[in-house]
Design an enzyme around this catalytic site. Sequence first.
Site, PDB file in Angstrom:
ATOM      1  N   ASN A   1     -13.908  70.893  61.877  1.00  0.00           N
ATOM      2  CA  ASN A   1     -13.190  69.567  61.554  1.00  0.00           C
ATOM      3  C   ASN A   1     -13.904  68.312  61.826  1.00  0.00           C
ATOM      4  O   ASN A   1     -14.694  67.748  62.099  1.00  0.00           O
ATOM      5  CB  ASN A   1     -11.798  69.769  61.702  1.00  0.00           C
ATOM      6  CG  ASN A   1     -11.676  69.716  63.413  1.00  0.00           C
ATOM      7  OD1 ASN A   1     -12.069  70.243  63.910  1.00  0.00           O
ATOM      8  ND2 ASN A   1     -10.267  68.484  63.194  1.00  0.00           N
TER       9      ASN A   1
ATOM     10  N   GLU B   1     -13.635  64.461  59.772  1.00  0.00           N
ATOM     11  CA  GLU B   1     -13.031  63.184  59.709  1.00  0.00           C
ATOM     12  C   GLU B   1     -13.505  61.945  59.897  1.00  0.00           C
ATOM     13  O   GLU B   1     -14.883  62.112  59.442  1.00  0.00           O
ATOM     14  CB  GLU B   1     -11.968  63.184  61.064  1.00  0.00           C
ATOM     15  CG  GLU B   1     -10.877  63.859  61.495  1.00  0.00           C
ATOM     16  CD  GLU B   1     -10.087  63.862  62.637  1.00  0.00           C
ATOM     17  OE1 GLU B   1      -9.778  63.116  63.092  1.00  0.00           O
ATOM     18  OE2 GLU B   1      -9.139  64.865  63.077  1.00  0.00           O
TER      19      GLU B   1
ATOM     20  N   CYS C   1     -11.316  69.802  56.766  1.00  0.00           N
ATOM     21  CA  CYS C   1     -10.932  71.067  57.847  1.00  0.00           C
ATOM     22  C   CYS C   1     -12.237  71.992  58.383  1.00  0.00           C
ATOM     23  O   CYS C   1     -12.452  72.395  57.907  1.00  0.00           O
ATOM     24  CB  CYS C   1      -9.564  71.450  57.616  1.00  0.00           C
ATOM     25  SG  CYS C   1      -7.951  71.149  57.654  1.00  0.00           S
TER      26      CYS C   1
ATOM     27  N   GLU D   1     -11.935  75.310  58.650  1.00  0.00           N
ATOM     28  CA  GLU D   1     -12.002  76.659  58.373  1.00  0.00           C
ATOM     29  C   GLU D   1     -13.370  76.621  56.840  1.00  0.00           C
ATOM     30  O   GLU D   1     -13.587  76.741  56.162  1.00  0.00           O
ATOM     31  CB  GLU D   1     -10.882  76.766  58.124  1.00  0.00           C
ATOM     32  CG  GLU D   1      -9.798  77.354  59.111  1.00  0.00           C
ATOM     33  CD  GLU D   1      -8.797  76.215  59.481  1.00  0.00           C
ATOM     34  OE1 GLU D   1      -9.110  75.085  59.679  1.00  0.00           O
ATOM     35  OE2 GLU D   1      -8.307  77.029  60.188  1.00  0.00           O
TER      36      GLU D   1
ATOM     37  N   CYS E   1      -4.359  75.639  58.707  1.00  0.00           N
ATOM     38  CA  CYS E   1      -3.395  75.188  57.321  1.00  0.00           C
ATOM     39  C   CYS E   1      -3.003  75.701  56.129  1.00  0.00           C
ATOM     40  O   CYS E   1      -3.597  76.509  55.628  1.00  0.00           O
ATOM     41  CB  CYS E   1      -3.670  73.785  57.313  1.00  0.00           C
ATOM     42  SG  CYS E   1      -5.239  73.430  56.393  1.00  0.00           S
TER      43      CYS E   1
ATOM     44  N   CYS F   1      -6.043  75.185  53.996  1.00  0.00           N
ATOM     45  CA  CYS F   1      -6.783  76.438  54.263  1.00  0.00           C
ATOM     46  C   CYS F   1      -7.011  77.558  53.807  1.00  0.00           C
ATOM     47  O   CYS F   1      -7.646  78.055  53.361  1.00  0.00           O
ATOM     48  CB  CYS F   1      -7.469  76.176  56.016  1.00  0.00           C
ATOM     49  SG  CYS F   1      -7.825  74.382  56.380  1.00  0.00           S
TER      50      CYS F   1
END
Length: 160
Positions: free
Chosen positions: A62, A64, A73, A75, A112, A115
């Site tokens: 990930n 940010e 993210c 993934e 999530c 994703c």
Amino acid sequence: MKEIKIESTLYLFESLEELPKEVTFLMGKAVEAREKAYAPYSNFYVGAALLLDNNEIITGSNQENASYPSGLCAERTAIYYANSQYPDSKIVRMAITAGSKKNQTTSPIPPCGACRQAIAEYEVKQDAPIEIYFMGEVGKIAKSNSLANLLPLIFDKSVL
Ligand code: THU
């Protein structure tokens, strides 16, 4: 009115030792990716590793951003890179691990919703299931035989 029940099936492995060897290896790559995550705002570190049918392993973590929604993210970082580099390769499986600086994660942490939607796009594109393994930092590992199994009522190109 008719009731419709939708079921998903997960397989739980007690520890990394119980996984098939090649999956333990892939999860190890996800752990390495997790350790490289850039997560100064959430302190929640996620790593993903993809095995392609050309035997390449692609990883992502990930990323940010001070403008929070601009982050991405693990993934999606991995799967977008994989499809950018190898658009004709299929994804065989994906290993995901998530950990927090605040307290050690001890149960499987699923991808999530955003994703799942992104992975679904490539599962539909390649017309072959993507196995998804996910875990925390320690503890049990969950396996889904496909992304579709994790995303009931999938939204895909068939409705467009
Ligand atoms: N995150 C992922 O990398 N993958 C997921 O499936 C869920 C959340 C990241 C996004 C953000 O950097 C941090 O975890 C906390 O939400």
